[in-house]
Design a protein around this motif. Sequence first.
Motif, PDB file in Angstrom:
ATOM      1  N   ARG A  75       0.802  -1.232   0.000  1.00 15.66           N
ATOM      2  CA  ARG A  75       0.000   0.000   0.000  1.00 15.66           C
ATOM      3  C   ARG A  75       0.832   1.278   0.000  1.00 15.66           C
ATOM      4  NH1 ARG A  75      -1.930   1.277   5.922  1.00 15.66           N
ATOM      5  NH2 ARG A  75      -0.231   0.290   7.061  1.00 15.66           N
ATOM      6  N   PHE A  76       2.110   1.189   0.370  1.00 15.47           N
ATOM      7  CA  PHE A  76       2.952   2.378   0.427  1.00 15.47           C
ATOM      8  C   PHE A  76       3.659   2.684  -0.885  1.00 15.47           C
ATOM      9  CE2 PHE A  76       2.873   0.897   4.878  1.00 15.47           C
ATOM     10  CZ  PHE A  76       2.211   1.973   5.424  1.00 15.47           C
ATOM     11  N   GLY A  77       3.799   1.679  -1.745  1.00 15.21           N
ATOM     12  CA  GLY A  77       4.493   1.917  -2.999  1.00 15.21           C
ATOM     13  C   GLY A  77       5.055   0.648  -3.589  1.00 15.21           C
ATOM     14  N   GLU A  78       6.094   0.809  -4.382  1.00 15.50           N
ATOM     15  CA  GLU A  78       6.705  -0.303  -5.095  1.00 15.50           C
ATOM     16  C   GLU A  78       8.222  -0.218  -4.990  1.00 15.50           C
ATOM     17  OE1 GLU A  78       7.531  -1.128  -9.716  1.00 15.50           O
ATOM     18  OE2 GLU A  78       5.420  -0.969  -9.207  1.00 15.50           O
ATOM     19  N   ILE A  79       8.838  -1.384  -4.883  1.00 10.79           N
ATOM     20  CA  ILE A  79      10.291  -1.475  -4.952  1.00 10.79           C
ATOM     21  C   ILE A  79      10.615  -2.169  -6.267  1.00 10.79           C
ATOM     22  CG2 ILE A  79      12.366  -2.477  -3.945  1.00 10.79           C
ATOM     23  CD1 ILE A  79      11.122  -1.991  -1.227  1.00 10.79           C
ATOM     24  N   ASP A  80      11.453  -1.521  -7.069  1.00 11.66           N
ATOM     25  CA  ASP A  80      11.744  -2.032  -8.412  1.00 11.66           C
ATOM     26  C   ASP A  80      12.374  -3.414  -8.377  1.00 11.66           C
ATOM     27  OD1 ASP A  80      10.762   0.307  -9.622  1.00 11.66           O
ATOM     28  OD2 ASP A  80      12.707   1.293  -9.399  1.00 11.66           O
ATOM     29  N   LEU A  81      13.444  -3.562  -7.612  1.00 13.23           N
ATOM     30  CA  LEU A  81      14.163  -4.837  -7.530  1.00 13.23           C
ATOM     31  C   LEU A  81      14.531  -5.107  -6.079  1.00 13.23           C
ATOM     32  CD1 LEU A  81      16.694  -4.272 -10.461  1.00 13.23           C
ATOM     33  CD2 LEU A  81      14.621  -5.667 -10.562  1.00 13.23           C
ATOM     34  N   ILE A  82      14.420  -6.370  -5.686  1.00 10.44           N
ATOM     35  CA  ILE A  82      14.898  -6.799  -4.377  1.00 10.44           C
ATOM     36  C   ILE A  82      15.873  -7.933  -4.644  1.00 10.44           C
ATOM     37  CG2 ILE A  82      14.311  -7.750  -2.117  1.00 10.44           C
ATOM     38  CD1 ILE A  82      11.495  -6.504  -2.496  1.00 10.44           C
ATOM     39  N   GLY A  83      17.038  -7.828  -4.046  1.00 13.03           N
ATOM     40  CA  GLY A  83      18.056  -8.842  -4.291  1.00 13.03           C
ATOM     41  C   GLY A  83      18.763  -9.267  -3.020  1.00 13.03           C
ATOM     42  N   ARG A  84      19.617 -10.251  -3.178  1.00 10.47           N
ATOM     43  CA  ARG A  84      20.480 -10.715  -2.086  1.00 10.47           C
ATOM     44  C   ARG A  84      21.925 -10.582  -2.533  1.00 10.47           C
ATOM     45  NH1 ARG A  84      18.559 -12.321   2.423  1.00 10.47           N
ATOM     46  NH2 ARG A  84      16.457 -13.109   2.541  1.00 10.47           N
ATOM     47  N   ASP A  85      22.701  -9.930  -1.703  1.00 16.58           N
ATOM     48  CA  ASP A  85      24.139  -9.802  -1.911  1.00 16.58           C
ATOM     49  C   ASP A  85      24.784 -10.482  -0.717  1.00 16.58           C
ATOM     50  OD1 ASP A  85      26.670  -9.120  -2.684  1.00 16.58           O
ATOM     51  OD2 ASP A  85      26.409  -6.965  -2.449  1.00 16.58           O
ATOM     52  N   GLY A  86      25.078 -11.767  -0.864  1.00 21.33           N
ATOM     53  CA  GLY A  86      25.518 -12.547   0.288  1.00 21.33           C
ATOM     54  C   GLY A  86      24.356 -12.674   1.251  1.00 21.33           C
ATOM     55  N   ASP A  87      24.580 -12.270   2.503  1.00 22.27           N
ATOM     56  CA  ASP A  87      23.518 -12.325   3.519  1.00 22.27           C
ATOM     57  C   ASP A  87      22.670 -11.061   3.556  1.00 22.27           C
ATOM     58  OD1 ASP A  87      24.319 -14.836   4.356  1.00 22.27           O
ATOM     59  OD2 ASP A  87      25.668 -14.061   5.902  1.00 22.27           O
TER      60      ASP A  87
END
Length: 112
Positions: free
Chosen positions: A31-43
């Motif tokens: 409801r607050f918005g959008e995050i373009d990409l979510i990733g993992r860099d190691g932990d």
Amino acid sequence: MNGRGQAAENLAAHYLAEQGVEIVARNWRCRFGEIDLIGRDGDTLVFVEVRQRGSGRYGDAAASITAAKQARLIATAQCYLATLSRLPPCRFDAVLLDGAAPPRWLRHIIES
């Protein structure tokens, strides 16, 4: 999202993968918005904002990430974190694309 925006996100995802960041979600919304990409860099969980500007008429891509946009990103990231059973270390990155056509100028800003 328009084709140009999708192309910018694809380019950013490809670049991040080359840097060792595994993309785990794209265009995650709450409801607050959008995050373009979510990733993992190691932990570390990485929330990525992708911004593109074709010309510098109104400032570069970085200038388009306003304080209000930053507040929405933080609220959206908090929503995402609430879905996890364990809170990992996190950071916010921006992948910025300036220029209308290849070769574009790509900058990767990492914030802890």
